[in-house]
Write a protein that holds these residues in place. Structure first.
Motif, PDB file in Angstrom:
ATOM      1  N   SER A  26      -2.498  22.713 -29.273  1.00 26.86           N
ATOM      2  CA  SER A  26      -3.270  21.311 -29.299  1.00 26.86           C
ATOM      3  C   SER A  26      -2.504  20.427 -28.073  1.00 26.86           C
ATOM      4  N   ARG A  64      -8.207  14.725 -16.291  1.00 28.01           N
ATOM      5  CA  ARG A  64      -9.506  14.472 -16.578  1.00 28.01           C
ATOM      6  C   ARG A  64     -10.675  15.298 -16.091  1.00 28.01           C
ATOM      7  N   PRO A  66     -12.996  18.236 -15.795  1.00 27.64           N
ATOM      8  CA  PRO A  66     -13.988  19.069 -16.859  1.00 27.64           C
ATOM      9  C   PRO A  66     -13.580  20.377 -17.112  1.00 27.64           C
ATOM     10  N   THR A  67     -13.888  21.020 -18.324  1.00 20.29           N
ATOM     11  CA  THR A  67     -13.618  22.228 -18.605  1.00 20.29           C
ATOM     12  C   THR A  67     -13.904  23.373 -17.537  1.00 20.29           C
ATOM     13  N   GLY A  96      -9.180  20.686 -29.528  1.00 22.41           N
ATOM     14  CA  GLY A  96      -9.527  19.689 -28.483  1.00 22.41           C
ATOM     15  C   GLY A  96      -9.730  20.236 -27.259  1.00 22.41           C
ATOM     16  N   ARG A  97     -10.272  19.350 -26.355  1.00 16.99           N
ATOM     17  CA  ARG A  97     -10.833  19.570 -25.083  1.00 16.99           C
ATOM     18  C   ARG A  97      -9.796  20.184 -24.060  1.00 16.99           C
ATOM     19  N   LEU A 100      -9.379  24.322 -24.310  1.00 16.73           N
ATOM     20  CA  LEU A 100     -10.724  25.115 -24.155  1.00 16.73           C
ATOM     21  C   LEU A 100     -10.604  25.993 -23.167  1.00 16.73           C
ATOM     22  N   GLN A 118     -11.015  28.468 -32.413  1.00 22.69           N
ATOM     23  CA  GLN A 118     -11.246  27.195 -31.879  1.00 22.69           C
ATOM     24  C   GLN A 118     -11.810  26.187 -33.103  1.00 22.69           C
ATOM     25  N   GLN A 120     -13.220  22.556 -34.661  1.00 20.74           N
ATOM     26  CA  GLN A 120     -13.951  21.227 -33.986  1.00 20.74           C
ATOM     27  C   GLN A 120     -15.092  21.735 -33.112  1.00 20.74           C
ATOM     28  N   PRO A 122     -16.565  22.745 -30.009  1.00 19.57           N
ATOM     29  CA  PRO A 122     -16.338  22.966 -28.784  1.00 19.57           C
ATOM     30  C   PRO A 122     -17.199  22.737 -27.678  1.00 19.57           C
ATOM     31  N   ARG A 123     -18.411  22.392 -28.019  1.00 19.44           N
ATOM     32  CA  ARG A 123     -19.784  21.900 -27.138  1.00 19.44           C
ATOM     33  C   ARG A 123     -20.081  22.935 -26.122  1.00 19.44           C
ATOM     34  N   GLU A 124     -19.804  24.181 -26.359  1.00 22.36           N
ATOM     35  CA  GLU A 124     -20.223  25.265 -25.527  1.00 22.36           C
ATOM     36  C   GLU A 124     -20.433  26.251 -26.544  1.00 22.36           C
TER      37      GLU A 124
END
Length: 348
Positions: A26, A64, A66-67, A96-97, A100, A118, A120, A122-124
């Motif tokens: 994390s 900051r 993006p992935t 956590g982002r 990723l 993973q 939470q 992962p928004r992908e």
């Protein structure tokens, strides 16, 4: 979507020799650190395992990004970040982002030997990981997704008793019943103004006096200073202990001692941890900052399970089986590992 299998203790003892190596990864923030470490420790309770904590911290210029732009994430880390490289662990648990790009990289570089989990949303695409363990209220879809009520955590009966021991003498000076109150604070969806804190003071005072209870109250790092001050000043005359965030943290001791719990609605982690005790959990309202749809689904799930109810103006008693989603998730991870590595399954 995955369903956690019904397993026997012997079937979960994976290593034939030595121990599994499990990384808990994390960015070090308490909320997600406790999720990955809690699941790793639950795995270690089921099979011999060496749990290794890894905290990922990026240099400021990359923090900051993006992935999708973090193509070489291992080169973007601060000097004081924990190393992320070979030898790879048997099981990688991350949340956590920040984690990723590393999770996807480990899956590839280990040639599939490391099971990448993973936590939470992962928004992908979930297929980029071996398993995604996400809160049910996030409604994450995928064949390799395990949906759980709330979040994984470190609360177990054994830990509560162990962590409560240093507080036993102080708590013995008070009479029960004990009311444990967990106060959150500012987040994307909620906050607590000084006015809301005043309302909470009145609700807590009513609850304490109605049962002639001892108050055990803990604020969090997210509690705004003005709200913290209102709570401390407004409740200091009641019998009990008020933890203002300084000194030794009595969180686990307070959970262990509780006969009743009151938890602010802003934190999935706190409500899930409270629900792991089997004690009645009363949910306190906060000031809304954004959409409350996800939290509404989460709290409805706890109500449907029987663990929590909205604060009604009085402390009530009810019983339910302690929520143990961390154990269920650990069993699912080990079952998938055994499926992918049948050669490592322990012989009976």
């Amino acid at each position: 979507m995955l369903n956690a299998p019904i397993t026997t203790e012997d079937s979960l003892k994976i290593p034939r020799h030595g121990q599994l190596v499990v990384w808990a990864v994390s960015d070090g923030r308490a909320g997600i650190h406790n999720q990955v470490l809690g699941l790793a420790e639950a795995i270690a309770d089921l099979t011999p395992a060496n749990v290794v904590v890894r905290h990922i911290r990026y240099r400021r210029m990359f923090d900051r990004w993006p992935t999708f732009l973090r193509l070489f994430p291992h080169l973007m880390l601060k000097r004081d970040s924990d190393p992320v490289g070979r030898p790879w662990p048997d099981i990688w648990i991350a949340a956590g982002r920040a984690t990723l790009p590393h999770s996807k990289r480990v899956k590839k570089l280990s040639n599939g030997q490391t099971l990448v989990v993973q936590l939470q949303d992962p928004r992908e695409a979930s297929k980029r990981f071996d398993m995604v363990i996400a809160p049910l209220h996030d409604q994450v879809k995928g064949d390799n997704v395990l949906s759980i009520q709330g979040s994984t955590h470190r609360v177990t009966p054994e830990r509560l008793k162990r962590e409560a021991a240093p507080w036993a003498e102080r708590l013995s000076a008070f009479d029960g019943p004990f009311l444990t109150v967990l106060i959150g604070g500012k987040s994307k969806s909620h906050t607590i103004s000084a006015e809301r804190a005043e309302a909470l003071v009145q609700q807590i005072r009513i609850a304490v006096k109605s049962k002639k209870a001892t108050l055990l109250l803990s604020v969090s790092r997210r509690t705004p200073d003005d709200a913290r001050k209102v709570l401390m000043e407004g409740l200091k005359d009641l019998p009990g202990i008020l933890y203002d965030g300084k000194g030794e943290n009595p969180y686990f001791a307070f959970l262990n001692a509780a006969d009743f719990l009151m938890v602010t609605e802003d934190s999935v982690n706190m409500a899930a941890e409270a629900s792991a005790t089997g004690k009645p959990v009363h949910i306190l309202s906060m000031d809304a900052r954004g959409s409350g749809a996800k939290f509404g689904r989460f709290h409805q799930g706890l109500q449907d399970y029987g663990a929590a109810r909205p604060w009604s103006g009085e402390l009530r008693q009810w019983k339910y089986t302690p929520l143990n989603e961390t154990r269920r998730a650990a069993e699912a991870v080990l079952a998938l590992y055994a499926e992918k590595h049948p050669d490592r399954r322990a012989k009976g």
